[in-house]
Structures are given as structure tokens and as C-alpha cells.
Design a protein around this motif. Structure first.
Motif, PDB file in Angstrom:
ATOM      1  N   CYS A 104     116.955  43.157 -61.345  1.00 20.75           N
ATOM      2  CA  CYS A 104     115.869  44.268 -61.043  1.00 20.75           C
ATOM      3  C   CYS A 104     116.627  45.441 -61.871  1.00 20.75           C
ATOM      4  CB  CYS A 104     115.905  44.496 -59.574  1.00 20.75           C
ATOM      5  SG  CYS A 104     114.640  45.981 -59.276  1.00 20.75           S
TER       6      CYS A 104
ATOM      7  N   ALA B 212     114.658  44.743 -50.765  1.00 20.63           N
ATOM      8  CA  ALA B 212     114.598  44.352 -52.211  1.00 20.63           C
ATOM      9  C   ALA B 212     115.957  44.725 -53.010  1.00 20.63           C
ATOM     10  CB  ALA B 212     113.565  44.876 -52.695  1.00 20.63           C
TER      11      ALA B 212
ATOM     12  N   VAL C  11     104.113  47.466 -59.482  1.00 16.08           N
ATOM     13  CA  VAL C  11     104.790  45.902 -59.522  1.00 16.08           C
ATOM     14  C   VAL C  11     106.032  45.847 -58.455  1.00 16.08           C
ATOM     15  CG1 VAL C  11     103.794  45.449 -61.676  1.00 16.08           C
ATOM     16  CG2 VAL C  11     106.065  46.193 -61.617  1.00 16.08           C
ATOM     17  N   THR C  12     106.320  46.944 -57.854  1.00  9.19           N
ATOM     18  CA  THR C  12     107.563  46.783 -56.644  1.00  9.19           C
ATOM     19  C   THR C  12     107.067  47.367 -55.452  1.00  9.19           C
ATOM     20  OG1 THR C  12     108.510  48.835 -57.697  1.00  9.19           O
ATOM     21  CG2 THR C  12     109.046  46.684 -58.950  1.00  9.19           C
ATOM     22  N   GLU C  13     106.411  48.192 -55.349  1.00 12.47           N
ATOM     23  CA  GLU C  13     106.263  48.915 -54.021  1.00 12.47           C
ATOM     24  C   GLU C  13     105.115  48.026 -53.308  1.00 12.47           C
ATOM     25  OE1 GLU C  13     105.482  53.047 -54.492  1.00 12.47           O
ATOM     26  OE2 GLU C  13     106.898  53.259 -55.429  1.00 12.47           O
TER      27      GLU C  13
ATOM     28  N   LEU D 167     112.163  43.258 -64.133  1.00 12.57           N
ATOM     29  CA  LEU D 167     112.297  42.465 -62.820  1.00 12.57           C
ATOM     30  C   LEU D 167     112.318  41.008 -63.109  1.00 12.57           C
ATOM     31  CD1 LEU D 167     112.086  42.425 -59.669  1.00 12.57           C
ATOM     32  CD2 LEU D 167     109.691  42.637 -59.731  1.00 12.57           C
TER      33      LEU D 167
ATOM     34  N   ILE E 209     114.936  37.598 -55.974  1.00 17.16           N
ATOM     35  CA  ILE E 209     115.197  38.507 -56.723  1.00 17.16           C
ATOM     36  C   ILE E 209     116.306  38.461 -57.710  1.00 17.16           C
ATOM     37  CG2 ILE E 209     115.413  40.966 -57.299  1.00 17.16           C
ATOM     38  CD1 ILE E 209     113.859  41.587 -54.799  1.00 17.16           C
TER      39      ILE E 209
ATOM     40  N   THR F  78     101.742  46.406 -54.263  1.00 16.59           N
ATOM     41  CA  THR F  78     101.379  45.314 -54.602  1.00 16.59           C
ATOM     42  C   THR F  78     100.516  44.401 -53.795  1.00 16.59           C
ATOM     43  OG1 THR F  78     103.241  44.339 -53.235  1.00 16.59           O
ATOM     44  CG2 THR F  78     103.795  44.898 -55.761  1.00 16.59           C
TER      45      THR F  78
ATOM     46  N   TRP G  72     105.987  50.567 -62.831  1.00 22.16           N
ATOM     47  CA  TRP G  72     106.965  50.122 -62.118  1.00 22.16           C
ATOM     48  C   TRP G  72     106.743  50.075 -60.433  1.00 22.16           C
ATOM     49  CZ3 TRP G  72     110.843  46.841 -63.204  1.00 22.16           C
ATOM     50  CH2 TRP G  72     111.766  46.644 -62.156  1.00 22.16           C
TER      51      TRP G  72
ATOM     52  N   ALA H 110     115.378  48.916 -62.684  1.00 25.02           N
ATOM     53  CA  ALA H 110     114.202  49.664 -62.875  1.00 25.02           C
ATOM     54  C   ALA H 110     114.349  50.689 -63.911  1.00 25.02           C
ATOM     55  CB  ALA H 110     114.298  50.581 -61.549  1.00 25.02           C
ATOM     56  N   PRO H 111     113.317  51.035 -64.709  1.00 20.66           N
ATOM     57  CA  PRO H 111     111.821  50.622 -64.739  1.00 20.66           C
ATOM     58  C   PRO H 111     111.474  49.610 -65.746  1.00 20.66           C
ATOM     59  CG  PRO H 111     111.843  52.658 -65.565  1.00 20.66           C
ATOM     60  CD  PRO H 111     113.434  52.346 -65.300  1.00 20.66           C
TER      61      PRO H 111
END
Length: 157
Positions: free
Chosen positions: A72, A46, A29-31, A78, A69, A35, A26, A74-75
Motif C-alpha cells: 500500500c 488496513a 478505492v480504499t475507504e 495498492l 494487503i 468502496t 485513492w 498511497a496514493p
């Protein structure tokens, strides 16, 4: 390289498996700093309903585009919509962890399947960039994906 993409109606689905917990995948693909290693850096707040700016770091000229977005969770999930000069892209990333192994599914909700021959190889490339960024291996070359994989994806229609 063997393509993994499958077509379910107008949904293009590609998968990768990681020997890592879902939380770690996760983060990839999100930080934004992670990324940036395989897709592109992003900036903004976000949260569901927000729009962020994403720099497509592996495209010619590294253009910026907007991504909204949509959801979302997590995890595990998305969902977002991206807009660039090519149009709108509706995407989902779904993560499922089983015994320390996480499967990532990228779902591209296509408006129609006419462009799957171009879109599919691109996502194979980006997901292999993700794998390389996580494993510390050399980045693949897009030339190995397109046009070589185009017939595979066109035959899915």
C-alpha cells in the motif's frame, strides 16, 4: 459499452480516467464507505501484511471474502490478494495523476488466460460501477457486460 481491457502475457489490464486528483480517486478505492458504493464494504486493519474481510456487495448473496494487503503506497499503488470460492485473485490498482486528471489501472495477475472471457467483463462492470459511484450516475447492469463482452476478452488470448 466498449471494453478497455488488454492482455499483457497473463496480466489483464483495464483503465479508467477521472478528472480528479489521485488522492480523491485513492479514497474511492480504499475507504470502506466509498468502496461499498461500487465493490463492497470491508472491515479490518488496513496495512501491508494484514488481512481484511471484504463483502462483495454486487455479487449474488453479497458474500464475504478475505483480502491480504501486499503493498500500500498511497496514493499510487495498492496490491492485494483475494480468496473466495472461485480461487485466488492477485490484483493491483495503480494511479497516475497528470494535471488534475488521474488514470486508474487495474491489473489482474491471472494464473493463466483460460478464464479471461469471464474475468474481463466482470472487471469492466466493477470499474463502471466505480465511475457511476463517483459521478452520481445510474449503476450499470451486469447483463450489459456478460456474456456480451466475453468474445472480446477471449480474442485477447
Amino acid at each position: 459499452m466498449t471494453p478497455t481491457g488488454r492482455l499483457f502475457g497473463t496480466d489483464l489490464v483495464l483503465t479508467r480516467t477521472f478528472r480528479a486528483p489521485a488522492e480523491d480517486v485513492w479514497a474511492s478505492v480504499t475507504e470502506p464507505e466509498r468502496t461499498a458504493r461500487w465493490f463492497g464494504a470491508w472491515e479490518g486493519e488496513a496495512r501491508p501484511g494484514a488481512t481484511i474481510k471484504v463483502q462483495l456487495g454486487f455479487e449474488d448473496g453479497a458474500p464475504w471474502c478475505e483480502a491480504q494487503i501486499e503493498e500500500c503506497a498511497a496514493p499510487t499503488r495498492l496490491a492485494l490478494s483475494m480468496t473466495d470460492e472461485a480461487g485466488s485473485w492477485h490484483l493491483e490498482v495503480l494511479l497516475t495523476e497528470t494535471g488534475g486528471t488521474t488514470e486508474l489501472k487495474l491489473v489482474h495477475h491471472l494464473e493463466n488466460v483460460d478464464s479471461v472471457g469471464e474475468v474481463g467483463p466482470g472487471w469492466e462492470y466493477y470499474l463502471d460501477l466505480l465511475v457511476a459511484s463517483r459521478e452520481g450516475t445510474p449503476q450499470p447492469s451486469f447483463d450489459d457486460y456478460y456474456p456480451a463482452m466475453k468474445p472480446y476478452f477471449e480474442n485477447l488470448r
